[in-house]
Each structure stands twice: as structure tokens, then as C-alpha cells.
Scaffold this active site. Structure first.
Site, PDB file in Angstrom:
ATOM      1  N   GLN A 258     -30.166 -29.279  29.872  1.00  0.00           N
ATOM      2  CA  GLN A 258     -29.826 -29.973  28.912  1.00  0.00           C
ATOM      3  C   GLN A 258     -30.919 -31.099  28.695  1.00  0.00           C
ATOM      4  OE1 GLN A 258     -25.478 -30.195  30.293  1.00  0.00           O
ATOM      5  NE2 GLN A 258     -25.739 -31.672  28.779  1.00  0.00           N
TER       6      GLN A 258
ATOM      7  N   ARG B  31     -18.401 -33.446  29.243  1.00  0.00           N
ATOM      8  CA  ARG B  31     -18.514 -34.138  27.836  1.00  0.00           C
ATOM      9  C   ARG B  31     -18.059 -35.544  27.641  1.00  0.00           C
ATOM     10  NH1 ARG B  31     -16.669 -29.754  23.196  1.00  0.00           N
ATOM     11  NH2 ARG B  31     -17.353 -31.073  21.485  1.00  0.00           N
ATOM     12  N   CYS B  32     -18.649 -36.399  28.263  1.00  0.00           N
ATOM     13  CA  CYS B  32     -18.012 -37.718  28.045  1.00  0.00           C
ATOM     14  C   CYS B  32     -19.424 -38.645  28.698  1.00  0.00           C
ATOM     15  CB  CYS B  32     -16.954 -38.298  28.967  1.00  0.00           C
ATOM     16  SG  CYS B  32     -17.489 -38.918  30.422  1.00  0.00           S
TER      17      CYS B  32
ATOM     18  N   GLU C 149     -18.210 -36.766  22.176  1.00  0.00           N
ATOM     19  CA  GLU C 149     -17.202 -36.873  23.347  1.00  0.00           C
ATOM     20  C   GLU C 149     -16.173 -37.817  23.129  1.00  0.00           C
ATOM     21  OE1 GLU C 149     -21.176 -36.253  26.395  1.00  0.00           O
ATOM     22  OE2 GLU C 149     -20.777 -38.200  25.531  1.00  0.00           O
TER      23      GLU C 149
END
Ligand code: FES
Ligand code: FES
Lengths: 826, 164
Positions: free
Chosen positions: A263, A410-411, A780
Site C-alpha cells: 500500500q 479500514r480505518c 473508512e
């Protein structure tokens, strides 16, 4: 945690061993405009469909390859002579290694090499590596293992079956050590996880935010105080593609070419250069199509490093692809916060203060993927959407015999933990005061005229309109009617609950004055080149893992320059060609690289003006911009389109002006962005089995200006589903020996289409005042906002029975037990 | 380890290949036939990323040995488009039924087998029909819409082919 232990006491006892206190400080944002930002309900569209700028529901440009099976993921890369690597892992969570015998493995046909920690040490102390939080982590162990499924050594062979055969034949002898799994036990320092460290303690750091004294004062004068312990359990991102790499070291050129599930390819290149000593210009990292990241592809795992070493040692390309069980058992986890929170309110039912103690279970290293100065991430956002006088937050980090991590799931850096806590506490307070949870929130929200709002822990919220979002959600779901239905059902003994979550996110890290990872500032970048025929290529320091950057970035450029989005090729993930950036996680792509796209495009537009003035033989001041052209003010028929100008930039550029039409921008955001929303969930509980059925779920999100409504809807649906998952199903569970009991998809339950409700979504639009296109980021928010809405709904259904709190995941077993304890079922 | 010569028809083309008895069908498809659209997402037959159609039935190709497919007719994602995109591919694109795309080929092949059996499925039937396929990105809502889109289009094509 052990039931008998009072978490606060345990933490205080550890206090004596505190490392120097770290206190969070926010550097004030440079003064800017503080005008109130209006909220609207309509997506703004200013370009025609042929241009397809912001606001258009453009079908994604990346999709044709994916729907035809022509994407290129890491495991699809196949090079001549490529070898395969597989990993021998520890069956113990804590043990001394007494012997590693690879002789039988090396006899397996096809096995070429076995690499151990000792080999890495010989190769230049590569057996340890730094973590993103400036801690250290073993690549391969020499003395002892500190978590179950830890990498012990690797086998390199001609194909993946032979490598797996080799793994079976490696003999490792262990001397088991006592295991510490419970973080509260770890604080007692009876078993030391990291005896490689000078300080023989499991306590890693102590960190505080807010004002302790002011908070004590508020609590002393409170009319009502509620207190609750909650555990936000360990979970795993479980992207459907696991992690993997193909490493190809070319001895002749000295170049290391890597395909990696990354990522953050640029940051990873720098880390590889620093750790390996290979000069950075001789390392190329390609992050090809990525099958979901969610934070799990931010860290550097030992497998990656071993794969690179294996290629250097063998002189051949080497592929390593994790199994799902390896992925779930050894890769970075998320969450694992033990929280004790107290909330104070005055006699009018206004929230006045928040006091929070938290124990962060870091596993065997502090390998959280946080900005360097924020060991607990952005957790201090936890005063949420409510205006209160004071807050004080203290967090302690601790080592245990579990895999290291602390990634996002996902935050944005620990915001989910913060939101879960404040939204649960708000609900508990409302219920305790006998107030309706919706009315209680509307009363306590930060009011629209208070923005930009300075929170008690130092954040400056850029814009918001919390009342509008909650009121819309209430209207969409028919809140009043549902409350009537609930009251009526309750008289019949039926269990129905309504849960609200009105969350505030904080994303877009971040301003360079406070945000860096390993010292690298958290800007992000865009480079745009316009070709002579008016088509363009744009490259970014971020990396999409499904977010749709190839489409949305193109739309931003289309909006700014009028070049049809269809004509803008977006490229990311190749460190040899893309400008440097910190990558995609924590919803930072739109706030940072998206802003860079707009600013770079505006630089091009400025140069285009000079060229247009020259071509039209007018002064630049006589020109105005319209969609895709510079035109003479008052006589728009005299104009040059961006395509005309691009051609001239290469064929007829003005004297004294550089040829070409391109620009780069490294965008350093002035502040973070603060998306928000209000979610309402309705559940029905089966009184016999304890099963929770989500009947409806309405999500109103406000992510500022919208680039592509289709993509935003998709991001919200996906985020909600990853909020549902930990609320009802997912948890990484360990037994007392530190063995992972949820190491496959048979035990670690991802929601399928059957468990996932049909999400109903709505929106308000309150632009960010400081972002060039007024956008905030959205991927998110729903993961952050959904779990407390679901948990609040379940507790709401059971409150009249005396249930105050249930830790997520709220499994049928947990609910059934409560129903049995309260005599509802047998 | 015994080696076998097997023959299979994949997307209309016949292949005769040597394979070990233990080779999984998914590895044969991906690594020997170089059809990398079929993916791998787990080791317990849970995720469906590897779904292909074998003799008309949706199969998790990570759970079948290549030798078991001797003589079989196999369809993978690469064989789906004819002159243009298949209605399912069109539906997934139109309705935003994918994000990272990793689950997508398996999801589409499961949906194809579902629609072959049940050309007009209800939303619930679609949800059960794809319950062997995990998607971590989309939340399924738009996948369901994509399959509904394809179902309608396929039914329409069928009525046009069989004039009353
Ligand atoms: S790879 Fe997961 S079911 Fe086949
Ligand atoms: S689109 Fe990413 S897993 Fe489905």
C-alpha cells in the site's frame, strides 16, 4: 482479560515502570478562513458528461481488465527461472530454539536452499528489522520465538509444492517458555516477552492527551457519571488476496526489482534501502493490482525480507505468496484495545467530560502502522461529535506473546476504537438519564456555527453539520414510528432494538508539522503530463487497492483542465516512475494526493493561460477560464481549448517560455479532514437462539464534495460490511498457550452476501474548507461508524432487562447467555 | 509422486498436459495454462475466488485435483466474453459490482452457474447463490444489482432468439 482485575488499578500499578511520558500536542494550524461551511444535499456537477469531471457517476476505467480476468496481481507475475519460497513457522507462542536441522529438507527434490536467522545475521545483521514505530522486530529468530506462527526459517525450491515438502522436513527443536497472552497479566512483568531489550518490562509506552486537571474538575462537579469497561478485540483485515512478493535481484546490473502487495511502495523502497544497504536507485518496487489492502499491506513482514534475501542468495527471481492461514495467524492484526471510559454530565443532561484509560495490546513488537509521534494513532479524537468541556485520555502499550501489529482494518489510525467507545458511552449515558438516544445526541452535538471547532484534546475539526446528518437518517428510517413499534413489541416480550452512531472521523494524515512515518513527512504527490494531442498521463505517490483511483483522479484532472477523464491515464505503484508519496491507507488518498492532483492541474492551467494569451495575442488578464478553455472576457468565441494549447506547447510555444505542459505537486495538507455521519440500525433478536437479525440499516455520510457518487456508494457499502463484520462475527481468538484458534476462514467468519443487509444510504455534503476541491475522504467512515450502531441497537433491545454493555463481536452465544441469565430463554 | 497425462477443454480449446497427481486444478489453470484470471484466496474452500465452471457446474478449483478434471469441459473468466462483454461482465461494470477485482472472476463464474439454473432469481436467491464467494470490498449490494442486470439482459436475449 481476567475478570478480577480492575484495569485502572493494573495500569496504575504499572505506572511506576512508565517510560518517560509522551503527551500529545497538536501544532496549531496556520490561520485560515473560518467562515461557516454550508451543507447541501446535491452533488455538485460543473462539467458536461463528455468531460466527466467531479460529480459524474463515471463507470470505472480500471474495470475492463478485472471483469475479463486480465488484472495483474503479484501471484500472476511469472519470470523465467523463478523459484518459490515457503516458511517454517513456530508451533509455540514463546520458546527457545535449541536446534534447526535442514539436512533432510535439502534432500527433497527441487529444494535449493534453507535460510535461517543465523544466515541473515551473517549477511549483515538482517535478522532484525525496524518497525514503523521505531521498535524492532525479528525477521528470523536466532534465540527464541515470541508468537505462534512466527517465521522460523525459509525454504527455497523450484516450485511451490517442493518448497512445501521442504518445510515439512525441516526439524526445529524448541524449549517452551511461559506464555503471556493477557495484556493485564503482561503488565505484571512475570514473563518478559522482549528480553532482547535493556528494560526488562513488557510495558512499552505511556501516552496522554487532553487536560487531566480540567477533566478531574469537571468530574468532581458532575451531576451524573457513567463508567464502562470494553474490549475492542483483535481482528484481521483478511483482504481476499493475501500478501506476497516476487523479488528479482540481477547480479549483473545490481538492480533489485520487486513486485509486492504494498500500500506504500515508495516508503517500502526507502525501508529496503536503509535495511539492506542496496542503494535506493537500484531498488524498484512495483505494486501491481492489489486485491484489497485495508491496512494489512502497510507493514513490512518478515516474509518480504526473506524473499529478497532468497533472490540475492540464489541469484534467481523468487516468489513468496502467503497461505490464508499464514495471513490470519502471523500478519498484523488490528484493534485489541482494553478501554475503561467514564463520562460526566451536568444536571441538564449535557455531556461535560470524558476520562479514558486504555491498555493497548501490541503483541510482540510495537509494529503499529501509525504516524511516528502518535503511538496510539489518532485515538484522542474520542470526544467525537459532542461538545464537552474537558477530556483526558491515557493509553499504555504492552507486549504480549501474540503477533505484532496494530494496523488499521479500514480505518484511520485507531479512530474505530475511539468512535466505538464514545458512541457506546453516549448511549449508556442517554439510557441512564432516561433520555432518547437521538434527542440526547441532538442536544449534545457540536453546533454548526461552532466550526472550525477546537476539541478538548486539541483537534481542529474543519467543518461539520451533525444535526443535519442525524435528522436525515431519522427521517429515512422513520425513527419515531420505530420507537412506537418497539414499545409495543416489548409489551409482547419481543426484542427489538434501535441503535444510533453519530461519528466524527479524522483522516488525511497529514500536515508535515506533526505527521511523519519513520521521519518521512506525510505529504503526497501528483505529476501530470499533457501530451501534444491533449491526452494526459498522471502519476501518484498513492496506490489504489480497489478504491478506484484510476477513475477518480482522472475526474479531478478533468474537472480542473477540461480534458475528458477518459483521456487521462492514471498510474500508481511503480517507484521508478511515480513521484514519491506515502501511499494509500487511513483514507488519505483523496485528502492528500487528490489535492495534489487539483493543485498540479491548476499549475498547468496557469501555464496554459500564458500560451493562450500568446496564441490569441491578448493579455493574460483579458482571459477567463471556462470548463476546458481560456477565452477572451466578453467574447467567448475567441478562445483556445486545452487541446489547442497542449498542441501549441510542443509546436508553437511562446518565446521565453519553456516548451511542454506538465506539473508536479507535493501536497502538504494544512489540516486533516473530518468526515462524519449518522447511522441508525434496527435489530430483531431471536429470543430462543440469541441471533441478532439486522432488519434495516440507514447510513447518512458526509464526506464533503463528491468526486464520483458511484464510487462513493461502493466505498460506503464496503465499509459498512467491514463494520458489520467485527460487530457480529470476527475476532482473532487465542488459547492460554497463545495458539491462534481462528486461523482459517472456517473459524474466522467473514460476512457473506447472506449475512450482509441491504444497506440504505443517504448523504449530506459539507465541504472541507481547506481542501482544494472540498473533499474529505470516505473509504473508512462506515467501518468506523457501523459497529457502535449495531452494538447500541442490541443493547437497546436488552436494556430493560438490565443489560448495559456487550463486547463485540456480539455472537448468538453471548446474547443467548444473557437471555438465559435474565430468564428469557432456557 | 505419480505423473499423469490428462486432456481437458478450457474455454473451447483442448489441452493435453502432464500433471502430478497432487496438483490442484487451480494451479494447473493458473500456472500451466497461464490463465491467471482465476484466483486463490484461502486454503479451506471458503472464499470462492477460484471458482470455475466444470461440466456446467460451478466448482472451487482449489478443491479439485487436476487429474479429476481429465476429460472435462472447463470455463474460466477468460472465456466469457464473445464478440462483446458477457452480460454479467457488463452488469458488474455498469453497477460497480467490483472494487479490487480479486473476487470478481470467481463471483462472475458462480453467478453464471446460478443464472443457468435459475434465469430469474429473487434477490434472496442471488444472495444464497453467491454465498460461497467472499468479497471484502463491495458489501455485495452492487454485486446483487449486477447479477440482476445480467439476468434481465440474458432473459431479453433469449426471448429475441426464440421468436413467438
Ligand atoms: S481459493 Fe478459496 S475457495 Fe478456492
Ligand atoms: S472486489 Fe475486492 S474482494 Fe471483492
Amino acid at each position: 482479560m481476567s475478570d478480577q482485575l480492575d484495569p485502572l488499578r493494573a495500569l496504575d500499578e504499572a505506572g511506576e515502570r512508565h517510560l518517560p511520558d509522551r503527551v500529545e500536542r497538536h501544532t496549531p494550524k496556520p490561520a485560515g478562513s473560518s467562515a461557516i461551511v454550508e451543507t447541501s444535499h446535491e452533488v455538485r456537477v460543473t462539467t458536461p458528461a463528455t468531460v466527466c469531471g467531479m460529480g459524474h457517476r463515471m463507470k470505472r476505467k480500471e474495470d475492463p481488465r478485472f471483469i475479463q480476468g486480465r488484472g495483474t496481481y503479484v501471484d500472476d507475475v511469472k519470470l523465467p527461472g523463478m523459484l518459490y519460497m515457503d516458511i517454517v513457522r513456530s508451533p509455540y507462542a514463546h520458546a527457545r530454539i535449541t536446534k534447526i536441522d535442514a539436512s533432510e529438507a535439502l534432500k527433497v527434490p527441487g529444494v535449493l536452499a534453507v535460510i535461517t536467522g543465523e544466515d541473515l545475521k551473517q549477511a549483515g545483521n538482517l535478522h532484525w528489522m525496524p518497525t514503523l514505530m521505531s521498535d524492532t522486530q525479528m525477521v528470523l529468530p536466532i534465540e527464541k520465538v515470541v508468537y505462534y506462527a512466527q517465521e522460523v526459517c525459509v525454504v527455497v525450491a523450484t516450485d511451490r509444492y517442493a518448497a512445501a515438502d521442504g518445510v515439512e522436513k525441516v526439524v526445529v527443536e524448541y524449549d517452551p517458555l511461559p506464555v503471556v497472552v493477557d495484556p493485564f497479566e503482561a503488565l505484571k512483568d512475570e514473563t518478559i516477552v522482549r528480553d532482547d531489550k535493556e528494560l526488562k518490562t513488557n510495558h512499552i509506552w505511556h501516552w496522554e492527551a487532553g487536560d487531566r486537571e480540567a477533566t478531574e474538575h469537571v468530574f468532581r462537579s458532575a451531576a451524573k457519571v457513567v463508567k464502562q469497561y470494553m474490549h475492542i478485540p483483535r481482528i484481521h483485515v483478511a483482504s481476499i488476496e493475501t500478501c506476497g512478493m516476487v523479488a528479482d535481484f540481477n547480479k549483473a546490473t545490481g538492480k533489485l526489482k520487486i513486485w509486492m502487495t504494498s500500500q506504500a511502495p515508495h516508503a517500502h523502497r526507502t525501508v529496503f534501502a536503509l535495511v539492506s544497504g542496496i542503494p535506493e536507485h537500484k531498488i524498484q518496487i512495483i505494486s501491481p493490482d492489489i486485491g484489497g489492502g485495508f491496512g494489512g499491506k502497510v507493514p513490512v513482514y518478515p516474509g518480504y525480507v526473506c524473499c529478497v534475501v532468497a533472490s540475492i542468495v540464489t541469484g534467481r527471481p523468487v516468489k513468496w505468496i502467503e497461505d490464508r492461514s499464514e495471513n490470519l495467524q502471523a500478519d498484523s492484526f488490528a484493534r485489541d484495545y482494553h478501554i475503561t471510559a467514564e463520562m460526566a454530565a451536568d444536571a441538564d443532561g449535557r455531556i461535560t467530560g470524558l476520562r479514558v484509560r486504555t491498555l493497548a495490546d501490541n503483541g510482540a513488537a510495537d509494529a503499529a502502522a501509525n504516524p511516528s509521534k502518535f503511538p496510539a494513532g489518532l485515538y484522542s479524537i474520542c470526544t467525537g461529535s459532542y461538545d464537552m468541556r474537558a477530556a483526558h485520555i491515557a493509553v499504555d502499550g504492552v507486549y504480549t506473546n501474540k503477533p505484532p501489529g496494530g494496523v488499521a482494518y479500514r480505518c484511520s489510525f485507531r479512530v474505530t476504537e475511539a468512535v466505538h467507545m464514545i458512541e457506546r458511552m453516549t448511549d449508556i449515558m442517554a439510557h441512564e438519564l432516561g433520555e432518547d438516544p437521538a434527542a440526547f445526541r441532538l442536544k449534545n452535538f457540536i453546533r454548526p456555527e461552532q466550526f472550525p471547532y477546537r476539541s478538548p484534546t486539541g483537534w481542529e475539526y474543519d467543518s461539520g453539520n451533525y444535526h443535519a446528518a442525524l435528522k436525515l437518517a431519522m427521517e429515512m428510517i422513520g425513527y419515531e414510528e420505530l420507537r412506537r413499534e418497539q414499545a409495543e413489541k416489548r409489551t409482547r416480550g419481543e426484542l427489538m432494538g434501535i441503535g444510533i452512531s453519530s461519528f466524527t472521523e479524522v483522516v488525511g494524515a497529514g500536515p508535515s508539522r506533526d505527521y511523519d512515518i519513520l521521519g518521512i513527512k506525510m505529504f503526497d504527490s501528483a505529476e501530470i503530463r499533457i501530451h501534444p494531442t491533449g491526452k494526459a498521463i498522471a502519476r501518484f505517490g498513492t496506490k489504489s487497492q480497489g478504491q478506484g483511483h484510476e477513475t477518480t483522479y482522472a475526474q479531478i484532472i478533468a474537472e480542473e483542465l477540461g480534458i475528458p477523464a477518459e483521456h487521462v491515464e492514471v498510474e500508481e505503484g511503480d517507484t521508478d516512475t511515480a513521484p514519491y508519496g506515502l501511499g494509500t491507507y487511513a483514507s488519505r488518498s483523496t485528502p492528500t494526493a487528490g489535492a495534489a492532483a487539483a493543485v498540479a492541474a491548476r499549475k498547468i492551467r496557469a501555464k496554459a493561460r500564458t500560451i493562450a494569451a500568446y496564441l490569441l495575442e491578448v493579455s493574460e488578464d483579458d482571459l477567463e477560464w471556462s470548463v476546458d478553455r481560456w477565452q477572451v472576457k466578453g467574447s467567448p468565441e475567441q478562445h483556445k481549448t486545452i487541446q489547442d494549447i497542449a498542441f501549441a506547447a510542443y509546436t508553437n510555444h511562446p518565446p521565453g517560455v519553456e516548451a511542454g505542459l506538465e506539473a508536479t505537486d507535493y501536497y502538504d495538507p494544512p489540516n486533516l479532514t473530518f468526515p462524519f455521519g449518522s447511522y441508525i440500525c434496527v435489530v430483531d433478536i431471536d429470543t430462543g437462539t440469541g441471533e441478532v437479525k439486522i432488519r434495516r440499516f440507514v447510513a447518512v455520510d458526509d464526506c464533503g464534495n463528491i468526486i464520483n457518487p458511484l464510487v462513493v456508494e461502493g466505498q460506503i457499502h464496503g465499509g459498512l460490511t467491514m463494520g458489520l463484520a467485527p460487530a457480529l462475527f470476527e475476532e482473532i481468538v487465542y488459547d492460554e498457550n497463545g495458539q491462534n484458534l481462528t486461523g482459517t476462514f472456517m473459524d474466522y467468519l467473514l460476512p457473506t452476501a447472506v449475512e450482509t443487509p441491504k444497506w440504505e444510504i443517504g448523504k449530506t455534503i459539507t465541504p472541507s474548507p481547506h481542501h482544494p476541491i472540498g473533499a474529505k475522504g470516505v473509504g473508512e467512515s462506515p467501518t468506523v461508524g457501523a459497529p457502535p450502531a449495531i452494538a447500541n441497537a442490541v443493547v437497546d433491545a436488552l436494556w430493560h432487562l438490565g443489560v448495559r454493555h456487550i463486547d463485540i463481536p456480539i455472537t448468538p452465544q453471548k446474547v443467548w447467555k444473557l437471555l438465559r441469565d435474565h430468564g428469557i430463554t432456557e | 509422486m505419480s505423473t499423469h497425462q490428462i486432456t481437458l477443454t478450457v474455454n473451447g480449446a483442448s489441452h493435453s498436459v502432464q500433471t502430478e497427481a497432487r496438483t490442484l486444478l487451480v494451479h494447473l489453470i493458473r500456472e500451466q495454462l497461464n490463465l491467471t484470471g482465476t484466483h486463490i484466496g484461502c486454503d479451506t474452500s471458503s472464499c470462492g475466488a477460484c471458482t470455475v465452471i466444470v461440466n456446467g457446474r460451478a466448482i472451487k478449483s482449489c478443491t479439485m485435483f487436476a487429474v479429476q478434471a481429465d476429460g472435462a469441459t472447463i470455463e474460466t473468466i477468460e472465456g466469457l466474453a464473445g464478440a462483446g462483454l458477457h452480460p454479467l461482465q457488463e452488469g458488474f461494470w455498469e453497477k460497480h459490482g467490483l472494487q479490487c477485482g480479486y473476487c470478481t472472476p470467481g463471483m462472475i463464474m458462480s453467478a453464471k452457474a446460478l443464472l443457468a439454473q435459475n434465469p430469474n432469481p429473487s434477490e434472496e436467491e442471488i444472495r444464497y447463490g453467491i454465498s460461497g464467494n467472499l468479497c471484502r470490498c463491495t458489501g455485495y449490494v452492487k454485486i446483487v444489482e449486477a447479477i440482476q442486470y445480467a439476468a434481465a439482459k440474458l432473459r431479453e436475449q433469449q426471448t429475441q432468439e426464440v421468436p413467438a
